[in-house]
Enzyme design. Sequence first.
Site, mmCIF file in Angstrom:
data_model
loop_
_atom_site.group_PDB
_atom_site.id
_atom_site.type_symbol
_atom_site.label_atom_id
_atom_site.label_comp_id
_atom_site.label_asym_id
_atom_site.label_seq_id
_atom_site.Cartn_x
_atom_site.Cartn_y
_atom_site.Cartn_z
ATOM 1 N N ASN A 390 0.819 -1.210 0.054
ATOM 2 C CA ASN A 390 0.104 -0.111 -0.019
ATOM 3 C C ASN A 390 0.813 1.452 -0.023
ATOM 4 O O ASN A 390 0.930 1.973 -1.053
ATOM 5 C CB ASN A 390 -0.921 -0.180 1.337
ATOM 6 N N ASP A 391 1.559 1.434 0.968
ATOM 7 C CA ASP A 391 2.246 2.644 1.150
ATOM 8 C C ASP A 391 3.350 2.699 0.066
ATOM 9 O O ASP A 391 3.826 3.937 -0.293
ATOM 10 C CB ASP A 391 3.052 2.553 2.751
ATOM 11 N N VAL A 392 3.895 1.728 -0.468
ATOM 12 C CA VAL A 392 5.331 1.925 -1.196
ATOM 13 C C VAL A 392 4.663 1.930 -2.472
ATOM 14 O O VAL A 392 5.394 2.171 -3.621
ATOM 15 C CB VAL A 392 5.951 0.459 -1.124
#
Lengths: 468, 103
Positions: A390-392
């Site tokens: 998600n964040d990456v």
Amino acid sequence: MSNTIYIVICVILSIAVLVGISLMSKVKTAVAGNLLSALSVFAGMVVTLLHYNIVSVWSIYLYILIGVLIGSVLAVRVKMIQMPQLVALLNGIGGIAAALVGILSLLGIGVPDGGYPAFERFTAMLAVVVGLVTFTGSMVAAGKLHKLLPQKPVILKNHEALLKISLVIMIGVILFSAFPIDNTFWIAVVLIVSIVVSSFFGYAFTIRVGGADMPITISLLISLSGVAGAIAGMALNDLLLVSVGGIVGASGLLLTQIMCRAMNRKLVDILTGKTSVAKPTTELPETEEKAEVTQETDAEILKSAKTAIIVPGYGMALAQAQLLVRQLADKLEANGTNVKYAIHPVAGRMPGHMNVLLAEADVPYEQLYEMEAINDQFVETDIVIVIGANDVINPAARDAKDTPIYGMPVLNVDHAREVFICNYDLNPGYAGVDNPLYKRNHGIHLLIGDAKDSLGRIIDQIGPGNPM
Amino acid sequence: MNPVILVLVFIVASVVGYLIIRNVPSLLHTPLMSGMNALAGIIILGALVVVGLSDSEATGARLAGQVLGGLAVIGSIVNVVGGFGVTHRMLKMFDKKKKSGKS
């Protein structure tokens, strides 16, 4: 053993450790490097027993036996997914060992006579403080990674002030311990104050760091535990301990910096909790309802794709889906699709975590690409399959200035034509930032739920594949 | 040993340790981190010294040395064995994969 021989052996073993670390930083020689380092530690133990004439103290062997048993059980039993918390846990145990050695040296128990009492007491107290900060800090990190503690940064009342006060008290007791104290009562008081305050400091300093920054924090704590060892070595006049501790402290710090660079963060910001505090994100303009994508088109897209990039994340690790990922890649390849894997430097909870898991599933090494190597290829890629990341892959990192991940390099997943996202839910990732990618109305195929089920569905859609 | 020498050794070791790992492929960051963690268990040397030397002291000090020092030995050995063990396990997986890739 004469002193000269001892010093020569210490130098040789320190060089062996250095060679071990440098071998460990290359894929081909890494196994040998690890064995060499392990052997050096073992040789160091033998040399120490001989040098201090303590070979005949039988209780030592009992303690070693207990430790070896616990250590081997941990090493064999732990699942690869639990690696990060195991490293944190082991590091904490090493930290408290350094603190115990420091306490005993401060009390003058089992200390070789060095002839510099002020220096020895000063370093002993320093070892207690650094060791305990490492211990409680690592335990909090392990707890956060094991989901026993909240992932979000926890901020106490007057957090900053409490940390500063503890720091001042810690410096105070360390300086105080350099003066000769004859009164046992005062030694006990100083010791108890230092134990309480440094334990609190380790806790307070780690609890404020968000889950996303845990890899960096652990790496820093490893460095700290090396330093604690080196300082305890100064208190005990142990040359080998000082030198190996110093090596580990410095290389751990460098590894921390490498990770910071990968995440585009400043160490100071992480430690002061600046980047970790997730602020509510700016609401991005709501696009119209997601276009319902029928199963047929999904299947067609998957079958007709010429190129595919698989982006694994922590969700893959959680669902233990690496074997299914491999199956999916095999299916795609059987269909004539060219498959690559894009590995973000901080995907998962530790850098390189994904590589370890994919290696477990026998994914060919040549198919793994680091972010810089593959980021420009997303534009010309037909499909991207995201598994629990998600964040990456969050494009908000590029332009949403007020979010904690702003400025972190991300994988350009949004540049690809069709993106399949197999995530557990649509909630923000570890860093707590909403992902605008989920709201895009074209080319996004969301498969919500356990990554194993979603992957199974994708694999079914591709069908049996062309027989080779 | 002179404190100045010890501090110097620490500084030299730190500088060399800092220079030794320049280019680590991110593939190896996790194993390296875990290997480094195992090496931090070098405090075992200190633990051995306090347990060993406290053995010949008066009863009270001996007891404290054996209990606290013993815990330190156990803890640091767990760190060393567990650390090198998991590192080896991880690295073995890379090895296996390399061989299968070649065949």
